[in-house]
Motif scaffolding. Structure first.
Motif, short mmCIF file in Angstrom:
data_model
loop_
_atom_site.label_atom_id
_atom_site.label_comp_id
_atom_site.label_asym_id
_atom_site.label_seq_id
_atom_site.Cartn_x
_atom_site.Cartn_y
_atom_site.Cartn_z
N GLN A 1 -4.64 -6.53 3.70
CA GLN A 1 -4.70 -7.50 2.61
C GLN A 1 -5.75 -7.13 1.57
N LEU A 2 -6.43 -6.03 1.75
CA LEU A 2 -7.42 -5.63 0.76
C LEU A 2 -6.73 -5.25 -0.54
N VAL A 3 -7.12 -5.88 -1.61
CA VAL A 3 -6.49 -5.61 -2.90
C VAL A 3 -6.63 -4.15 -3.28
N ARG A 4 -7.77 -3.56 -3.01
CA ARG A 4 -8.01 -2.18 -3.41
C ARG A 4 -7.25 -1.18 -2.54
N MET A 5 -6.70 -1.62 -1.42
CA MET A 5 -5.96 -0.73 -0.53
C MET A 5 -4.46 -1.00 -0.58
N ASN A 6 -4.01 -1.71 -1.59
CA ASN A 6 -2.59 -2.02 -1.76
C ASN A 6 -2.09 -1.53 -3.11
N GLU A 7 -0.81 -1.24 -3.15
CA GLU A 7 -0.17 -0.86 -4.40
C GLU A 7 1.14 -1.64 -4.54
N GLY A 8 1.80 -1.47 -5.66
CA GLY A 8 3.09 -2.12 -5.86
C GLY A 8 2.96 -3.60 -6.08
N ASP A 9 3.91 -4.37 -5.53
CA ASP A 9 3.99 -5.80 -5.81
C ASP A 9 2.76 -6.56 -5.31
N THR A 10 2.27 -6.20 -4.14
CA THR A 10 1.10 -6.89 -3.59
C THR A 10 -0.11 -6.72 -4.50
N HIS A 11 -0.34 -5.51 -4.91
CA HIS A 11 -1.47 -5.22 -5.80
C HIS A 11 -1.29 -5.94 -7.14
N ALA A 12 -0.09 -5.85 -7.70
CA ALA A 12 0.18 -6.44 -9.01
C ALA A 12 0.06 -7.96 -8.99
N ARG A 13 0.35 -8.58 -7.83
CA ARG A 13 0.31 -10.04 -7.74
C ARG A 13 -1.12 -10.55 -7.56
N HIS A 14 -1.93 -9.81 -6.81
CA HIS A 14 -3.26 -10.29 -6.46
C HIS A 14 -4.34 -9.90 -7.46
N LYS A 15 -4.31 -8.67 -7.92
CA LYS A 15 -5.42 -8.18 -8.73
C LYS A 15 -5.64 -9.00 -10.00
N LEU B 1 -5.40 11.01 -11.34
CA LEU B 1 -5.53 9.56 -11.23
C LEU B 1 -4.32 8.82 -11.82
N THR B 2 -3.56 9.49 -12.68
CA THR B 2 -2.39 8.85 -13.29
C THR B 2 -1.08 9.35 -12.69
N ASN B 3 -1.17 10.13 -11.61
CA ASN B 3 0.03 10.68 -10.99
C ASN B 3 0.57 9.70 -9.95
N ASP B 4 1.83 9.31 -10.09
CA ASP B 4 2.43 8.33 -9.18
C ASP B 4 2.54 8.84 -7.75
N ALA B 5 2.48 10.16 -7.57
CA ALA B 5 2.60 10.71 -6.22
C ALA B 5 1.32 10.54 -5.41
N LEU B 6 0.21 10.28 -6.08
CA LEU B 6 -1.06 10.12 -5.39
C LEU B 6 -1.35 8.63 -5.22
N ARG B 7 -1.25 8.16 -3.99
CA ARG B 7 -1.35 6.74 -3.69
C ARG B 7 -2.64 6.43 -2.93
N ARG C 1 -2.71 4.66 -0.16
CA ARG C 1 -2.37 4.87 1.24
C ARG C 1 -1.02 5.57 1.32
N PRO C 2 -0.76 6.32 2.41
CA PRO C 2 0.58 6.90 2.60
C PRO C 2 1.62 5.79 2.71
N ILE C 3 2.79 6.02 2.13
CA ILE C 3 3.85 5.02 2.15
C ILE C 3 4.19 4.61 3.58
N ALA C 4 4.22 5.57 4.48
CA ALA C 4 4.61 5.29 5.86
C ALA C 4 3.48 4.70 6.70
N GLU C 5 2.26 4.64 6.14
CA GLU C 5 1.14 4.12 6.92
C GLU C 5 0.22 3.29 6.02
N PRO C 6 0.67 2.10 5.61
CA PRO C 6 -0.17 1.26 4.74
C PRO C 6 -1.46 0.81 5.40
N VAL C 7 -1.45 0.76 6.74
CA VAL C 7 -2.64 0.43 7.53
C VAL C 7 -2.89 1.59 8.48
#
Length: 228
Positions: free
Chosen positions: A82-96, A53-59, A61-67
């Motif tokens: 646009q689902l907060v729980r299905m986003n990472e990075g800047d989008t997740h950090a801005r919305h959550k 759960l703390t491994n950055d390699a486990l996301r 969604r796949p980087i190449a297929e966010p949807v």
């Protein structure tokens, strides 16, 4: 008493009447177990789960297929993206954080009372229908929707969530996109109500967003309906 057969796999174990001996055997084995039939890796030890759960390699969604490819470019895919729980990075950090602060500031006693009332008024519904519709209706009412809108919102949400399964057929995906369009249209109308319904989650999000017309506010409001 007849002896109950152990669960056949990790998914079957979730609904098995007594999966614990099977879990114990799983835990005594390798740290990670591969189920080739289900195409899953199974981690059963707390330290392994924590590492994963703390491994950055486990996301999420796949980087190449966010949807998911099956709904990319459709209204259902737009909502999914646009689902907060299905986003990472800047989008997740801005919305959550906006949603977290808004939820933390809600009047829980009032929300509980309203949710109990909705449940009471659905007491005539079959159990299967109640279990699917009640959480959606309670969350929609918390967002600020009037009670007379709740039945159609829960119907649309039931159709939308079909797009989350990789096994959904084209007809189901089409209905999911139609439902997504209807949901977002109804939510945009609610979001443009001034002022927002008093004590609603929408009002709390508006209060917590950095600026009244900021991108964060506009985008944080949209995933809220998708997370019903």
């Amino acid at each position: 008493m007849t002896r109950t057969a152990p669960p056949g796999d990790a998914i079957a174990a979730v609904t098995h009447p007594n999966p614990y001996p099977w879990y114990a055997a799983l835990r005594s084995g390798p740290a990670l177990v591969r189920d080739e039939r289900l195409q899953l890796w199974i981690a059963s030890r707390a330290d392994v789960v924590r590492d994963l759960l703390t491994n950055d390699a486990l996301r999420v969604r796949p980087i190449a297929e966010p949807v998911p490819a099956a709904i990319a470019g459709t209204p259902a895919g737009e909502v999914f993206g646009q689902l907060v729980r299905m986003n990472e990075g800047d989008t997740h950090a801005r919305h959550k954080p906006v949603l977290q602060r808004a939820l933390a500031g809600l009047d829980l006693a009032s929300a509980h009372e309203e949710a109990v009332g909705i449940a009471a008024r659905m007491s005539h519904a079959p159990l299967s229908g109640f279990c699917l519709a009640y959480p959606v209706r309670a969350a929609a009412h918390l967002l600020g929707f009037a009670e007379d809108a709740l039945p159609i919102l829960s119907d649309w949400m039931r159709e939308f969530v079909a797009c989350l399964s990789p096994l959904s057929m084209p007809a189901q995906l089409d209905r999911a996109s139609s439902a997504a369009t209807a949901l977002m249209d109804r939510f945009e109308r609610l979001a443009n109500t001034r002022p927002a319904p008093h004590g609603s989650l929408l009002a709390a999000v508006q209060a917590e967003a950095p600026e009244p017309n900021s991108r964060t506010l506009r985008e944080s409001r949209r995933p809220a309906v998708a997370n019903l």
